[in-house]
Motif scaffolding. Structure first.
Motif, PDB file in Angstrom:
ATOM      1  N   THR A   1       3.014 -17.335  -1.908  1.00 37.01           N
ATOM      2  CA  THR A   1       2.618 -16.386  -0.845  1.00 37.01           C
ATOM      3  C   THR A   1       1.442 -15.443  -1.417  1.00 37.01           C
ATOM      4  OG1 THR A   1       4.775 -16.560   0.217  1.00 37.01           O
ATOM      5  CG2 THR A   1       3.430 -14.568   1.019  1.00 37.01           C
ATOM      6  N   PHE A   2       0.357 -15.596  -0.685  1.00 37.55           N
ATOM      7  CA  PHE A   2      -0.580 -14.448  -1.008  1.00 37.55           C
ATOM      8  C   PHE A   2      -0.063 -13.048  -0.509  1.00 37.55           C
ATOM      9  CE2 PHE A   2      -2.844 -18.295  -1.047  1.00 37.55           C
ATOM     10  CZ  PHE A   2      -3.539 -18.399  -2.236  1.00 37.55           C
ATOM     11  N   ARG A   3      -0.368 -11.831  -1.128  1.00 37.46           N
ATOM     12  CA  ARG A   3       0.153 -10.728  -0.566  1.00 37.46           C
ATOM     13  C   ARG A   3      -1.132  -9.682  -1.167  1.00 37.46           C
ATOM     14  NH1 ARG A   3       3.675  -6.164  -2.801  1.00 37.46           N
ATOM     15  NH2 ARG A   3       4.398  -5.085  -0.627  1.00 37.46           N
ATOM     16  N   LEU A   4      -1.621  -8.989   0.103  1.00 41.46           N
ATOM     17  CA  LEU A   4      -2.608  -7.933  -0.107  1.00 41.46           C
ATOM     18  C   LEU A   4      -2.290  -6.699   0.572  1.00 41.46           C
ATOM     19  CD1 LEU A   4      -5.717  -7.604  -1.140  1.00 41.46           C
ATOM     20  CD2 LEU A   4      -6.166  -7.913   1.355  1.00 41.46           C
ATOM     21  N   VAL A   5      -2.171  -5.662  -0.097  1.00 39.74           N
ATOM     22  CA  VAL A   5      -1.836  -4.290   0.492  1.00 39.74           C
ATOM     23  C   VAL A   5      -2.878  -3.312   0.267  1.00 39.74           C
ATOM     24  CG1 VAL A   5      -0.086  -2.307   0.432  1.00 39.74           C
ATOM     25  CG2 VAL A   5       0.713  -4.887  -0.178  1.00 39.74           C
ATOM     26  N   VAL A   6      -3.323  -2.863   1.399  1.00 31.70           N
ATOM     27  CA  VAL A   6      -4.332  -1.784   1.535  1.00 31.70           C
ATOM     28  C   VAL A   6      -3.746  -0.446   1.995  1.00 31.70           C
ATOM     29  CG1 VAL A   6      -6.506  -1.064   2.861  1.00 31.70           C
ATOM     30  CG2 VAL A   6      -5.979  -3.459   2.316  1.00 31.70           C
ATOM     31  N   THR A   7      -3.806   0.596   0.796  1.00 32.90           N
ATOM     32  CA  THR A   7      -3.014   1.956   1.157  1.00 32.90           C
ATOM     33  C   THR A   7      -4.144   3.009   1.130  1.00 32.90           C
ATOM     34  OG1 THR A   7      -1.235   1.180   0.033  1.00 32.90           O
ATOM     35  CG2 THR A   7      -1.276   3.444   0.310  1.00 32.90           C
ATOM     36  N   ASN A   8      -3.937   3.600   1.885  1.00 31.48           N
ATOM     37  CA  ASN A   8      -4.745   5.226   1.970  1.00 31.48           C
ATOM     38  C   ASN A   8      -4.301   6.175   1.000  1.00 31.48           C
ATOM     39  OD1 ASN A   8      -6.235   7.610   2.570  1.00 31.48           O
ATOM     40  ND2 ASN A   8      -5.110   7.933   4.591  1.00 31.48           N
TER      41      ASN A   8
END
Length: 213
Positions: free
Chosen positions: A75-82
């Motif tokens: 599973t590919f996992r991308l997380v974008v966080t401020n």
């Protein structure tokens, strides 16, 4: 004494629930499989003007690794966080993730293709995450051809492992990759002024080398 035991048990249960409900920018607690030599992938972090991007590949035990068994689920996992101390505007989920997310190539550069054909995004307008808020994108690499998912009761914020884009295989099945060396490379767009990262503003390039053994 019985009352003390009940209090301790309540605190223990509360701790378990809090762990399971962690924010989606933090992996849920996982028990390392016993008797297996698993090398975890160090977090691949990029910071772009106060926005943190984490890209990982998860194995069948949802552990971040770069070496997988032949036929294993990936599973590919991308997380974008401020990561700023104030709200920030970023593109809507589909514009942010781009149209080439999680594209796979052999180590020699042969184009394997994307692990998805169609997608449904949540948050159709500009996303304005508060400080510390994250948006997670998950995409299984392999699987059978799928119908359009029913999103009637779906909302990613209700599930710490929920995805802000649902990727699905509408055209054909994706079989597991044979043994060998590969990489995935794609660009995401954090420029709210354009859906094209290359138009007057730098996009963020995500790349991960991995092996199937």
């Amino acid at each position: 004494m019985n009352e003390l035991k009940m209090i301790c048990l309540s605190l223990l249960v509360t701790g378990i629930v809090l762990t399971a409900c962690s924010e989606n920018d933090k992996p849920l607690t996982r028990v390392m499989p016993q008797g297996e030599d698993v090398v975890l992938d160090a977090d691949t972090l990029q910071v772009f003007e106060g926005i943190t991007v984490k890209f990982q590949m998860l194995n069948a035990d949802t552990l971040p690794v770069t070496t997988f068994k032949e036929g294993e689920d990936i599973t590919f996992r991308l997380v974008v966080t401020n990561s700023r101390d104030e709200e920030v505007a970023i593109p809507a989920s589909l514009a942010l993730i781009g149209g080439d997310a999680f594209h796979i190539y052999t180590a020699q550069g042969e184009d394997i293709g994307r692990p998805w054909d169609s997608r449904i995004g949540f948050g159709l307008g500009t996303l304005i995450p508060r400080p510390g808020q994250s948006y997670q994108f998950l995409c299984p690499a392999f699987g059978e051809k799928e119908e359009e998912p029913d999103i009637t009761h779906y909302f990613p914020g209700a599930d710490p492992w929920g995805s802000w884009v649902l990727f699905y295989k509408s055209d054909y099945a994706r079989n597991p990759l044979p043994k060998g060396s590969y990489y995935t490379e794609f660009e995401i767009n954090l420029n709210n002024g354009s859906e094209n990262p290359s138009l007057g503003y730098k996009g963020v390039l995500c790349r991960k080398d991995f092996r199937i053994e």
